[in-house]
Design an enzyme around this catalytic site. Structure first.
Site, short mmCIF file in Angstrom:
data_model
loop_
_atom_site.label_atom_id
_atom_site.label_comp_id
_atom_site.label_asym_id
_atom_site.label_seq_id
_atom_site.Cartn_x
_atom_site.Cartn_y
_atom_site.Cartn_z
N ASP A 96 -4.75 8.19 3.16
CA ASP A 96 -4.25 6.88 3.58
C ASP A 96 -5.14 6.35 4.70
O ASP A 96 -5.76 7.13 5.42
CB ASP A 96 -2.80 7.06 4.06
CG ASP A 96 -2.12 5.74 4.28
OD1 ASP A 96 -2.63 4.72 3.78
OD2 ASP A 96 -1.07 5.72 4.95
N GLU A 97 -5.20 5.05 4.87
CA GLU A 97 -6.00 4.44 5.95
C GLU A 97 -7.43 4.98 5.95
O GLU A 97 -7.95 5.36 7.00
CB GLU A 97 -5.35 4.71 7.32
CG GLU A 97 -3.89 4.35 7.43
CD GLU A 97 -3.65 2.86 7.65
OE1 GLU A 97 -4.58 2.06 7.42
OE2 GLU A 97 -2.52 2.51 8.04
N ARG A 152 0.70 -9.04 10.81
CA ARG A 152 1.97 -8.33 11.01
C ARG A 152 3.14 -9.27 10.80
O ARG A 152 4.28 -8.84 10.67
CB ARG A 152 2.08 -7.76 12.44
CG ARG A 152 1.07 -6.70 12.86
CD ARG A 152 0.92 -5.61 11.90
NE ARG A 152 -0.18 -5.88 10.98
CZ ARG A 152 -0.35 -5.26 9.83
NH1 ARG A 152 0.49 -4.35 9.43
NH2 ARG A 152 -1.36 -5.57 9.03
N GLN A 174 -9.10 -3.85 8.14
CA GLN A 174 -8.19 -3.34 9.15
C GLN A 174 -8.74 -2.11 9.86
O GLN A 174 -7.99 -1.34 10.45
CB GLN A 174 -6.84 -3.02 8.52
CG GLN A 174 -6.11 -4.26 8.03
CD GLN A 174 -4.72 -3.94 7.52
OE1 GLN A 174 -3.84 -3.56 8.26
NE2 GLN A 174 -4.55 -4.07 6.21
N LYS A 199 0.80 -1.20 0.00
CA LYS A 199 0.00 0.00 0.00
C LYS A 199 0.85 1.27 0.00
O LYS A 199 0.65 2.17 -0.83
CB LYS A 199 -0.90 -0.03 1.24
CG LYS A 199 -1.80 1.13 1.37
CD LYS A 199 -2.37 1.16 2.76
CE LYS A 199 -1.26 1.46 3.75
NZ LYS A 199 -1.77 1.79 5.09
N THR A 200 1.78 1.33 0.93
CA THR A 200 2.61 2.53 1.04
C THR A 200 3.38 2.77 -0.25
O THR A 200 3.53 3.90 -0.71
CB THR A 200 3.61 2.38 2.20
OG1 THR A 200 2.91 1.86 3.32
CG2 THR A 200 4.21 3.70 2.56
#
Length: 687
Positions: free
Chosen positions: A230-231, A619, A261, A44-45
């Site tokens: 973002d997010e 994670r 998430q 994503k980043t």
DNA sequence: CCTAATTGACTTTTT
DNA sequence: GTCAATTAGG
């Protein structure tokens, strides 16, 4: 699809060949609103930063790009990565920051239109809570059934984020707490009179500003033509309104997120924002990123299987090429200290077998208080660790007191800070004196700092107390002038805290010399961070700026033992772990009532807890361990604990169950042999 | 009227 | 083990 590069006829300078087709599409689609559904670990980043770099390569002015994030860390990371792709001077012009600091930035320039002054202070949570306590006291609500300051604080936040005014509060039809409208309206009044804004105001006031002054909105739209969020799954209603106001009908809007998430519902995040994006923004495209580059298929399949139990979601099929990997190990320990000891042993063992470093390991847990036994075990086993968040630095009494002293100087209307430290260290001003002071404020409507030196007040005190109060007020005034001069801020802070008697007061306040020294150490640490701030911002540094960066610090900035970040085991809540990854992840406290937490089992809470577990599991890159106890001390008394519901939702073929005694035998024989070999090597070094 | 010591209650997650 | 509210002394 109409691509900018086609439209302009020049090829991109940015190398996108490492991206998969979906990622490339997400980077290059610029013809209308875009929703990128980015599952855990799908790059994503990378997509966001590439998109920014690519836009610039297409000839977009960098200053026209605004990237909004939730944490300072994410913003920092984004800036760094963009700087790595385009020239640093170019990257600097892109505005990448949190929603909150974007709000602060805008308000610093225009808030006078709303009746505040530009030097407003940002109140932290504890400050707001103090104020609410006081208001509850005034209304004689304290101690009544179902009345807690926390609850009211939470409801104030909820009301604000739904953009409701006190007049909109209907206590009959909805479940607001007792006399909520009155508390809410007093809270707003008081904050404004003190020229203070809270976290929610940083967003809400921006919306007011844009609503009431369309020309300001227009200017922002002109400035920020390319928006990235973002997010997006964590945006609340106010943030949604901000985003859509700013986007208008012309801007290029791209939001990135993963509904699976979304773990901030309790803070007002509306998953609906991401679920309904295509209704909110007609004609929006949705792109799914489904290739996971992080985890083994075992971990991924287990996580997918658990999250599939949730109803409302964008269905995604995450897959990975990382190979099957080891099974997930579920470990049952006797009690919390055995659990923690086992985790320390495990980390030692895995380190010996796999090599690598301690920073490859993270221990995650649902709630902060679970960190205590873990910290102890790490110390005992002599394993370096760092702790993110928790009851650390930021919310310590000594730090809050020191900050209050500073706020007083910066903001002469700040009654609340004055009340906090008026008698710290003890100056002979007790409850009665404060009562009189507040009475005077009620009559005159003047700020407390002015009333403090009035004869009308001072003469009611004993002569010693009166002198102490004058001394205090003098000192504040003296330093207010000094802080007005540029330069030497950290040193001025030190001198101020010494002059006002706080540093010495600490020694008197805490009889235990060790504790006193500790507290003093904390305050010196604060002064150090002021020096850091000064160094970074150069000649532009002022007290207000320092207080702001401090107020806007997020959990990930509150790292205890920061020097260990590069070389130690990470200890943090699952919330704090979002966006991070580790080769080996251990989730502790996988027990009923703890995870899922018993306080969140109503209204959709279960699904959020499941998402939280999903975040925890994803994670991990290679190895995932889930531990639980049979017996745990909860609030001092031992309780029999049952395993978490989520453990049952993991397919049996993906996990093995064991206990501390047998865990290491359960590892594959190949690994065991490897381990023995290494052990022998270690011993053979000895003569 | 203020301060210090003792009791009692509460601990989900955080910009 | 930590914090705030309550109560006894000074």
């Amino acid at each position: 699809m109409r691509n900018l590069d086609k439209a302009r006829g020049n090829p991109p300078d940015i190398d996108l060949s490492d991206l998969n087709p979906a990622q490339r599409e997400a980077v290059c689609s610029v013809d209308g609103p875009l929703l990128v559904l980015a599952g855990a670990g799908t790059g994503k980043t990378r997509v966001i930063t590439c998109r920014v770099a690519w836009l610039i390569a297409q000839g977009v002015e960098p200053a026209n790009i605004l990237a909004l994030t939730f944490t300072n860390k994410a913003a920092r990371e984004m800036k760094e990565r963009i700087a790595g792709m385009v020239a640093p001077q170019v990257a600097e012009q892109v505005l990448a920051c949190t929603f909150h600091s974007f709000g602060a930035r805008l308000l610093r320039r225009h808030i006078s239109r709303l009746g505040y002054t530009e030097s407003f202070d940002i109140a932290d949570e504890y400050y707001c809570q103090d104020l609410i306590k006081m208001i509850l006291g005034e209304l004689s609500l304290r101690g009544k059934e179902g009345v807690s300051p926390e609850r009211y604080k939470h409801e104030v936040s909820r009301a604000k984020n739904r953009l409701l005014n006190p007049a909109d509060i209907d206590e009959k039809t909805t479940s607001w707490p007792l006399a909520f409208a009155e508390v809410y309206s007093r809270y707003l009044e008081r904050m404004k009179a003190m020229n203070m804004v809270d976290f929610d105001d940083l967003l809400v006031l921006v919306v007011h500003l844009w609503r009431d002054f369309p020309s300001l909105l227009e200017a922002c739209r002109k400035q920020y033509k390319y928006l990235l969020v973002d997010e997006y799954q964590d945006t609340n209603h106010t943030q949604f309104v901000m985003t859509s106001m700013l986007a208008g009908s012309r801007a290029n809007l791209c939001v990135v997120g993963d509904d699976d998430q979304s773990i901030y519902g309790w803070r007002g995040a509306a998953v609906g924002n991401i679920l309904d994006f295509q209704n909110h923004f007609p004609g929006a495209r949705a792109i799914r990123l489904e290739q996971n580059y992080r985890s083994t298929t075992t971990i991924l399949e287990a996580a997918n299987h658990v999250i599939a139990n949730n109803g409302k979601r964008h269905v995604k099929a995450l897959w990975s090429q990382q190979g099957e990997g080891d099974k997930i190990t579920v470990v049952r320990a006797e009690n919390e200290s055995k659990e923690a000891e086992f985790i320390a042993d495990l980390i030692r063992e895995r380190l010996a077998v796999r090599g690598g470093s301690l920073r490859d390991f993270a221990v995650l847990y649902r709630s902060n208080h679970l960190s205590r036994p873990l910290e102890q075990a790490m110390k005992q086993a002599d394993l370096r660790y760092y702790l993110i968040g928790g009851r650390s630095f930021y919310q310590r009494k000594d730090i809050l007191d020191a900050l209050s002293f500073l706020q007083l100087v910066w903001n002469r209307f700040d009654d609340q800070s004055l009340l906090r430290v008026l008698n710290v260290p003890p100056r002979g001003i007790g409850g009665k004196a404060v009562e009189r002071l507040l009475e005077l404020r009620k009559l005159s409507g003047r700020p407390l700092q002015e009333l403090l030196v009035e004869d009308e007040f001072v003469n009611t005190l004993s002569s010693a107390a009166g002198a102490a109060v004058r001394e205090l007020a003098d000192c504040i005034e003296r330093y207010r002038r000094r802080f007005g001069q540029p330069g030497g801020m950290a040193e001025k802070i030190r001198a101020y805290l010494a002059d006002i008697g706080y540093l010495d007061g600490l020694m008197r306040l805490y009889r235990d010399r060790k504790e006193a020294a500790n507290r003093r150490e904390n305050v010196l640490e604060l002064i150090n961070s002021a020096a850091d701030y000064e160094e970074r911002s150069g000649s532009a540094s002022d007290l207000g700026g320092f207080l702001e960066t401090f107020a806007l610090r997020d959990q990930n900035d509150r790292v205890e033992n920061a020097s260990a970040t590069d070389s130690g085991v990470g200890l943090m809540t699952v919330h704090a772990a979002k966006g991070l990854e580790f080769p080996v992840v251990i989730v502790a406290g996988m027990e009923a009532d703890l995870f899922p937490h018993h306080n969140s089992l109503k209204e959709g809470g279960m699904e959020e807890e499941r998402r939280l577990f999903y975040v925890a599991a994803t994670r991990a890159r290679e190895e995932l361990y889930l531990t639980h106890t049979v017996k745990r001390r909860v609030q001092g008394t031992p309780r029999i604990q049952r395993p978490s519901l989520f453990l049952r939702e993991i397919p049996v073929r993906h996990s093995i169950e064991t206990d501390p005694e047998n865990a290491f035998q359960a590892a594959s024989s190949e690994e065991a042999a490897d381990y023995m070999r290494k052990l022998k090597e270690m011993f053979s070094v000895e003569p």
